[in-house]
Design a protein around this motif. Structure first.
Motif, mmCIF file in Angstrom:
data_model
loop_
_atom_site.group_PDB
_atom_site.id
_atom_site.type_symbol
_atom_site.label_atom_id
_atom_site.label_comp_id
_atom_site.label_asym_id
_atom_site.label_seq_id
_atom_site.Cartn_x
_atom_site.Cartn_y
_atom_site.Cartn_z
ATOM 1 N N ASP A 190 -31.479 -27.376 -46.190
ATOM 2 C CA ASP A 190 -30.810 -26.651 -45.123
ATOM 3 C C ASP A 190 -30.796 -25.171 -45.516
ATOM 4 N N VAL A 191 -31.670 -24.388 -44.909
ATOM 5 C CA VAL A 191 -31.829 -22.983 -45.264
ATOM 6 C C VAL A 191 -30.534 -22.216 -45.043
ATOM 7 N N GLY B 84 -26.083 -19.421 -47.654
ATOM 8 C CA GLY B 84 -24.638 -19.247 -47.610
ATOM 9 C C GLY B 84 -24.134 -18.647 -46.309
ATOM 10 N N LEU B 85 -24.846 -18.887 -45.239
ATOM 11 C CA LEU B 85 -24.452 -18.318 -43.940
ATOM 12 C C LEU B 85 -23.610 -19.288 -43.148
#
Length: 64
Positions: free
Chosen positions: A57-58, A63-64
């Motif tokens: 999960d990009v 960390g968005l």
């Protein structure tokens, strides 16, 4: 897979292709078999990874 959805998508593609041809503008798609197979390959790769359940999960990684 919903057959009606596939038929509707095919008919829509035929209509859009006819409009592009009648206006004599190039289609926004690969103009040869190699290009089409590249698109099919991208789709198959996507489906394979989803089927195998692998990937990252990009958004989580960033960390968005």
């Amino acid at each position: 897979m919903n057959v009606a959805f596939v038929v509707a998508a095919t008919l829509t593609g035929l209509f859009v292709g006819a409009v592009f041809a009648s206006l004599r503008i190039p289609i926004p798609a690969p103009p040869n078999l190699a290009g089409v197979m590249g698109v099919v390959g991208i789709w198959l790769g996507y489906r394979l990874v989803r089927h195998l359940g692998v990937g990252i999960d990009v958004v989580d990684v960033l960390g968005l």
